[in-house]
Enzyme design. Sequence first.
Site, PDB file in Angstrom:
ATOM      1  N   HIS A 284       5.785  86.913  87.801  1.00 13.46           N
ATOM      2  CA  HIS A 284       5.024  85.283  88.122  1.00 13.46           C
ATOM      3  C   HIS A 284       6.505  84.949  89.322  1.00 13.46           C
ATOM      4  O   HIS A 284       6.839  83.841  88.891  1.00 13.46           O
ATOM      5  CB  HIS A 284       4.476  84.410  87.642  1.00 13.46           C
ATOM      6  CG  HIS A 284       3.614  83.008  88.661  1.00 13.46           C
ATOM      7  ND1 HIS A 284       2.887  82.419  88.240  1.00 13.46           N
ATOM      8  CD2 HIS A 284       3.497  83.044  89.477  1.00 13.46           C
ATOM      9  CE1 HIS A 284       1.761  81.594  89.044  1.00 13.46           C
ATOM     10  NE2 HIS A 284       2.893  82.089  90.206  1.00 13.46           N
TER      11      HIS A 284
ATOM     12  N   ARG B 168      -3.642  83.930  91.941  1.00 17.40           N
ATOM     13  CA  ARG B 168      -3.208  83.191  90.377  1.00 17.40           C
ATOM     14  C   ARG B 168      -3.953  84.332  89.599  1.00 17.40           C
ATOM     15  O   ARG B 168      -5.168  84.664  89.869  1.00 17.40           O
ATOM     16  CB  ARG B 168      -4.494  81.679  91.216  1.00 17.40           C
ATOM     17  CG  ARG B 168      -2.935  81.058  91.526  1.00 17.40           C
ATOM     18  CD  ARG B 168      -2.512  80.407  90.885  1.00 17.40           C
ATOM     19  NE  ARG B 168      -1.649  78.869  91.157  1.00 17.40           N
ATOM     20  CZ  ARG B 168      -1.175  79.202  91.842  1.00 17.40           C
ATOM     21  NH1 ARG B 168       0.075  80.940  92.459  1.00 17.40           N
ATOM     22  NH2 ARG B 168      -0.067  77.970  92.398  1.00 17.40           N
TER      23      ARG B 168
END
Length: 283
Positions: free
Chosen positions: A246, A198
């Site tokens: 992502h 993350r």
Amino acid sequence: MRPRLWPEIGDSQQVRYLATWVAPDDLGTQFPKLELLFSTGAGVDQFDLAALPPRVSLVRMVEPGIVRGMVEYVTHAVLDLHRDMPAYRRAQQQRQWQPLPVRTAADCRVGVLGLGSLGQAVLAQLVALGFDAAGWSRSRRELPGVHCHAGDDEQGAFLARTQILVCLLPLTDATRGVLNEALFAKLPRGASLVHVGRGPQLVAADLLRALDAGQLAEAVLDVTDPEPLPATDPLWRHPRVRITPHIASMTQPRTAARVVIDNLRRHARGEALVGLVDRARGY
């Protein structure tokens, strides 16, 4: 039980199961009979765990499509770094023919931070390719062909042996900012980073300093903070940073639906749920 698609949810007072990426602010009052909340992604850091009603069980997505996608992405990134492809791309831009020594996978030490379902699957593939693989997690794990390390006392030894570091940790208070100057200093000089955890786990300024100083050689980032990364961010322009938006892995609807249905059946039978989140740990 009749499935419904948001926003056509019917009588919210009768909803017992909800699959979503983010939860509405009034989850507890809007869905008073809610029993299971399914994250549509592998992570659950987008939820405010303290705000979820105690009666509601939170379940993260553990499905084959996510696993396969992550294995493909990390394997590609590790092989790219192992075979010096960033250097060859730079050489091509300069029209330079510069062969570099070819190492075997067994001569390359890869380490994975985080030994959940994704980390285990990635390591299994890396071991199959012949890499000298290691893993680190908070609690002890035993994986075939993997040098497993656990806890704070063993993290230093894990980092010291790792030439390519893969971050697959969940985002918690303990892992926020974990990829920082202190951690990079424990890696061998010239190590590389593959970050697929993350964005907030990485201190970007520390990464740039480590790259400029030669402590790190390359970085592959699929997650950033914030997302999207602003056009003015220096990460975009650094010659030793590769960024993807992502996309390392995404939930695949067909396989995810089967996993959710299986968990609903488990719930009805009173069995353990796959991907049940421990709120104390945050994953």
